[in-house]
Design a protein around this motif. Structure first.
Motif, PDB file in Angstrom:
ATOM      1  N   GLN A 133      41.810 -50.573 -57.660  1.00 20.51           N
ATOM      2  CA  GLN A 133      40.719 -51.325 -57.019  1.00 20.51           C
ATOM      3  C   GLN A 133      41.287 -52.584 -56.397  1.00 20.51           C
ATOM      4  O   GLN A 133      41.355 -53.636 -57.032  1.00 20.51           O
ATOM      5  N   LYS A 134      41.749 -52.472 -55.155  1.00 22.95           N
ATOM      6  CA  LYS A 134      42.364 -53.603 -54.445  1.00 22.95           C
ATOM      7  C   LYS A 134      42.128 -53.443 -52.958  1.00 22.95           C
ATOM      8  O   LYS A 134      41.878 -52.336 -52.478  1.00 22.95           O
ATOM      9  N   LYS A 135      42.274 -54.567 -52.235  1.00 17.69           N
ATOM     10  CA  LYS A 135      42.163 -54.535 -50.768  1.00 17.69           C
ATOM     11  C   LYS A 135      43.368 -53.785 -50.185  1.00 17.69           C
ATOM     12  O   LYS A 135      44.440 -53.762 -50.803  1.00 17.69           O
ATOM     13  N   ASP A 158      46.504 -55.913 -49.939  1.00 17.98           N
ATOM     14  CA  ASP A 158      47.040 -56.522 -51.156  1.00 17.98           C
ATOM     15  C   ASP A 158      48.517 -56.123 -51.290  1.00 17.98           C
ATOM     16  O   ASP A 158      48.854 -54.935 -51.261  1.00 17.98           O
ATOM     17  N   GLU A 196      50.321 -55.830 -53.672  1.00 18.87           N
ATOM     18  CA  GLU A 196      50.634 -54.976 -54.831  1.00 18.87           C
ATOM     19  C   GLU A 196      50.319 -53.496 -54.580  1.00 18.87           C
ATOM     20  O   GLU A 196      50.650 -52.640 -55.386  1.00 18.87           O
TER      21      GLU A 196
END
Ligand SMILES: NC(=O)c1ccc[n+]([C@@H]2O[C@H](COP(=O)([O-])OP(=O)(O)OC[C@H]3O[C@@H](n4cnc5c(N)ncnc54)[C@H](O)[C@@H]3O)[C@@H](O)[C@H]2O)c1
Ligand SMILES: O=C(O)[C@H](O)COP(=O)(O)O
Length: 524
Positions: A28-30, A33, A35
């Motif tokens: 759950q990240k943009k 991001d 990472e």
């Protein structure tokens, strides 16, 4: 394990079908991001915030499916996804009620000056005369776009005692009568409505459908709402008509650019706004997230998705019937691509027997995806198969024939090049499975699976022994062997199956045998 990137705020509870899937890893990240390793992502879940551009997709070579937890896919470059063979799905009806209710809340707020009065009281004022409103009862509401949301608005408007005019080129008079609304032209809506609300998608046709020319035709004091997509009402033209007092009020949930920043409309007291909240309810978010999460899971389980934007929808029961033919169609395409040694400019497919009752267009696309597999650098599937063939100048023809060559069903594909044509025929036999029954002029019968070797040879005594001898000398076990010939002593073929592919050296030894005309490994 497949990796899923959830790039926007999507209901955690709705993601349950995926969170529960032991084969799925949820990130759950943009998308930007640092990472996130985009190169490993196979599914991307978004709402309207993430712009899924061709450039972003280029960074995601494993991406197979984009899921929009909502309706509008205008933030996704769907043609680019199609070209890349990426399926795009949405959740078309999960937020209908929420958006209809929000539109209605905006309409009531606009007529009764609720946001303005609310701020005034909070500022310790008590201006009862300033905020005298107008009833909805008895007013005429013009709805542009009578789809899911438009229809729900119409139902609510009727309960409030409003008369409803609708404009939608796809709405029949019968359906309008059934819904109790008056089917109108856009001009009639503009001229007769007290309130106009738009509920179309944003398309080249609907962009600016309410512009200066349209606004000129409206009643003085008309109220306008846009809870669909920014740009359907031209914002610059609208600002002019608010400024000159012709338009009595505006309610906007959406903007051409979001957030709108310093916007000419925001300074007017009779313009009320929300930050794209139509679908922002717990219920809608749970609905859309559950729908797409379930669909993504279904897709990775190898089953068809039902809400695809760029793939023809196919129901589960039809899919079950089509599934065996789907596999053999792919295998025929893949055999052809490994056997034909020249550029192909035509692929013609003939269906006969029981398969003709099914959705053969789907099978043709499956055959093409098999044909392009390993041949080009792009992931070709049913989404982009026809487009890929067209781009490569390959004509694809589909025919139905009554001659199934004695089988219950038959799929026959001929690939034509400059010099030669090559035909492969397959059938699916119940309780037995897929079989290839014809290869380049020879009747044969083999299972299209695993490591195969297709040998063209002269039909002479001892040839099978010689082949066996070479393979035996190299400790290669023959799993199955089928032979076919046209006449004694003439040309013949054999198809052998092995547990692993043969090495170049082993292939070359076989090729050097006197009776062998050609050898062709086929890996399926
Ligand atoms: N504000 C929000 O949060 C929010 C939430 C959900 C949906 N939406 C937007 O609302 C809009 C409607 O959604 P829906 O689910 O009802 O879609 P829908 O596809 O069910 O309905 C759209 C209707 O517009 C009609 N239409 C298309 N072109 C037209 C034209 N030129 N003139 C008149 N009618 C035309 C279609 O025939 C269709 O009936 C979409 O733009 C969607 O993105 C906004
Ligand atoms: O098209 C939609 O479904 C709505 O505009 C909702 O968008 P959102 O998911 O970003 O709220």
């Amino acid at each position: 394990m497949y990796q899923i990137l959830v790039a926007d705020a999507i209901s955690e509870e709705g993601l349950y079908p995926l969170l529960n899937d032991t084969n799925a890893e949820i990130i759950q990240k943009k998308t930007d991001d640092p990472e996130v390793d985009l190169s490993t992502i196979e599914a991307l879940l978004v709402r309207s915030a993430t712009k899924v551009t061709d450039e972003l997709m280029a960074e995601m070579p494993k991406l197979k499916i984009i899921a929009r937890a909502g309706v509008g896919v205008d933030n996704i470059d769907v043609p680019a996804a199609t070209k890349r063979g990426i399926i795009v799905i949405n959740a078309p009806d999960g937020n209908t009620i929420s958006t209809a209710e929000h539109t209605f809340a905006m309409m009531a707020s606009l007529m009764r000056n609720i946001p303005q009065a609310h701020s005034s009281v909070k500022n310790l004022e008590w201006k009862r005369n300033q905020y005298v409103g107008t009833e909805l009862f008895g007013k005429s509401l013009g709805i542009v776009g009578m789809g899911r949301i438009g229809s729900e608005i119409a139902k609510r408007a009727k309960v409030f005692g409003m008369s409803v005019l609708v404009f939608d080129p796809f709405l029949t008079k019968e359906r309008a009568a059934k819904l109790g609304v008056e089917s109108s032209t856009l001009d009639e809506i503009l001229q007769r409505s007290d309130i106009i609300t738009v509920h179309t998608p944003l398309t080249p046709e609907t962009r600016g459908i309410i512009n200066e020319e349209a606004l000129k035709k409206t009643k003085k004091g008309v109220r306008l709402l846009n809870c669909a997509r920014g740009g359907i009402i031209d914002e610059q033209d609208l600002a002019k008509y608010v400024a000159n007092g012709h338009v009595g009020g505006v309610a906007l949930d959406v903007f051409e650019t979001e957030p709108p920043g310093e916007h000419p409309l925001l300074k007017y007291e009779n313009v009320i706004v929300t930050p794209h909240l139509g679908a922002s309810t717990k219920e809608a978010q749970l609905n859309v997230a559950t729908q797409v999460a379930q669909e993504v899971r279904t897709y990775f389980e190898g089953n068809p998705v039902s809400n695809s934007i760029n793939l023809p929808a196919i129901s589960k029961d039809i899919y079950e019937k089509i599934q065996p033919f789907y596999q053999i169609s792919k295998q025929i395409g893949n055999i052809l691509t490994q056997c034909v040694k020249e550029g192909v400019h035509e692929l013609s497919i003939t269906y006969s027997g029981s398969v003709t009752d099914l959705e053969t267009a789907y099978l043709t696309k499956a055959m093409l995806s098999g044909f392009f597999k390993g041949r080009i650098d792009v992931n070709v599937n049913e989404v982009n198969a026809l487009l890929t063939a067209k781009e490569r100048g390959i004509t694809v023809g589909e025919k139905i024939s009554t001659d199934a060559f004695g089988y219950d069903n038959c799929i026959s594909v001929t690939a034509k090049g400059e010099e030669n044509a090559f035909t492969v025929r397959g059938t699916f036999i119940d309780h037995y499975g897929p079989r290839i029954v014809y290869l380049n002029g020879f009747n044969i019968d083999f299972l299209p699976e695993g490591n195969l070797l297709y040998i063209q040879h002269m039909d002479r005594p001892g040839v099978i022994g010689h082949v066996g001898q070479v393979l035996g000398d190299h400790h290669i076990n023959i799993a199955t062997m089928q032979v076919g010939r046209k006449q004694a002593g003439g040309e013949a073929i054999m198809v052998l199956a092995f547990d692993k592919p043969l090495s170049d050296k082993e292939l070359s030894l076989l090729n050097n045998l006197d009776e062998i005309v050609s050898i062709n490994p086929i890996i399926l």
